[in-house]
Design an enzyme around this catalytic site. Structure first.
Site, PDB file in Angstrom:
ATOM      1  CB  SER A 126      28.551   7.930 -40.152  1.00  0.00           C
ATOM      2  OG  SER A 126      28.539   9.286 -39.792  1.00  0.00           O
ATOM      3  CE1 TYR A 151      28.220   9.505 -46.026  1.00  0.00           C
ATOM      4  CE2 TYR A 151      27.422  10.761 -44.143  1.00  0.00           C
ATOM      5  CZ  TYR A 151      28.340   9.904 -44.707  1.00  0.00           C
ATOM      6  OH  TYR A 151      29.372   9.429 -43.946  1.00  0.00           O
ATOM      7  CE  LYS A 155      28.484   6.036 -44.355  1.00  0.00           C
ATOM      8  NZ  LYS A 155      29.397   5.035 -44.898  1.00  0.00           N
TER       9      LYS A 155
END
Ligand code: UFG
Length: 344
Positions: A126, A151, A155
């Site tokens: 991302s 989060y 990644k």
């Protein structure tokens, strides 16, 4: 014989669109999902679009035994790993849940892939890994910034894990080659309106909030912040059509399976290269769909970056992929999907 691609998290928003594009490009696909954050709507939509049944396995990738069994049951040539939790705010409240799930599932996939001679792993990363960039647009060389949420940290960690595994397995029987695709803001739905985004509860992301407001499920859209140092004071993002984004996966998988990779682990930005502000997006949605949206300005949302968009030239040049759809067409597809799920 067609090569077989495993799509983990294949019943979700991005996974279902990727499945359709892979099938249309001639690959066999096995869809696996634990269904923890979706129902069968999109998987059924995929089968309608392609006009046939597809193999589906209900698997939780945190279960190492079940993950290994999947790789014994099918001869998998490449795996695209989507299965992960994705709510930024929730990850701040429940970090252990996020680290356990997002790291645990990826580690199991890597272990099983390597053990079963599946050499090709594509990871769904991302733009969040860039944090608040010093300079826009961002290239793949732009330094990553410390993550602002668990989060985002997962990644970054999964990117690092894949890099380490690629290095450690190079030249061995269990060799893994990796591609990291860094997505910007995927929006929209398939032109058939048979698959799209299905957020549970109140949507966190802008476009589902817009479409739910337009259909009457939400009273009013809050635009978070009107005093950012941008041309109209609202944040800028790189909104990429979900079908364009899905097609990038086909180019990347083909590169891996055709043995064209020049490095063990390659990374590509998947975006349009076009910044669009929140207000511009709202205006474009109103215009293309011929409606008025109820919205108001609200305070800034914690953790939002001011502006980020991609320099996608590496993916354009090396993968031969380019985003094609206009933001207007994409917003029309998002609205068609919202009406489809509302039965209108
Ligand atoms: N926004 C609003 N109102 C809303 C929702 C969003 O004004 O109700 C604004 C946000 O403040 C932001 C923009 O719309 O300026 C886009 O917000 P999204 O939540 O749709 O997307 P983000 O850019 O925050 O998040 C996306 C992905 C994340 C990823 C992040 C960073 O959803 O998974 O990009 O790359 F981590």
């Amino acid at each position: 014989m067609a090569k077989c691609v495993l799509v983990s998290g294949g019943a979700g928003f991005i996974g279902s669109h990727v499945t359709v594009e892979l099938i249309e490009a001639g690959y066999d696909v096995v869809v696996a999902d634990n269904m923890s954050n979706c129902d069968m709507t999109c998987f059924e939509g995929v089968q309608k679009i392609i006009g046939r049944k597809l193999p589906f396995e209900k698997v939780d990738f945190c279960d190492a035994v079940a993950t290994d069994k999947l790789f014994s049951d099918y001869k998998i040539d490449a795996v695209i790993h989507f299965a992960a939790f994705k709510a930024v705010g929730e990850s701040v409240e429940k970090p252990v849940r996020y680290y356990k799930n997002n790291l645990g599932s990826f580690l199991n996939v890597l272990e099983a892939a390597s053990a079963h001679g599946c050499h090709n792993v594509l990871f769904s990363s991302s733009a969040t890994v860039y944090g608040e960039p010093d300079k826009v647009p961002v290239t793949e060389e732009t330094p990553r910034k410390p993550a602002t949420s668990p989060y985002g940290a997962t990644k970054q960690m999964c990117e690092d894990i894949l890099n380490d595994v690629v290095k450690a397995t190079a030249g061995t029987e269990g060799e893994i080659r990796g591609i990291l695709l860094r997505y910007f803001n995927p929006i929209g739905a398939h032109p058939s309106a048979l698959i799209g985004e299905l957020p549970r509860g109140v949507p966190n992301n802008l476009v589902p909030f817009i479409t739910q407001t337009a259909i009457g499920k939400r009273a009013c859209l809050s635009i978070f912040g009107d005093d950012y140092p941008t041309p109209d004071g609202t944040c800028q993002r790189d909104y990429i059509d979900i079908v364009d984004l899905a097609q990038a996966h086909v180019y990347a998988v083909r590169r891996m399976l055709d043995g064209k990779m020049e490095k063990g682990c390659e990374v590509y930005n998947i975006g349009t290269g076009r910044p669009v502000s929140v207000l511009e997006l709202v205006n474009a949605f109103e215009k293309v769909n011929g409606l008025k949206l109820n919205y108001k300005f609200a305070p800034r949302r914690a953790g939002d970056v001011t502006a980020i968009w991609a320099d996608p030239s590496l993916a354009n040049k090396v993968l031969g992929w380019t985003a094609k759809r206009s933001v207007e067409d994409t917003l029309a597809s998002a609205w068609a999907w919202e009406k489809h799920i509302a039965g209108k």
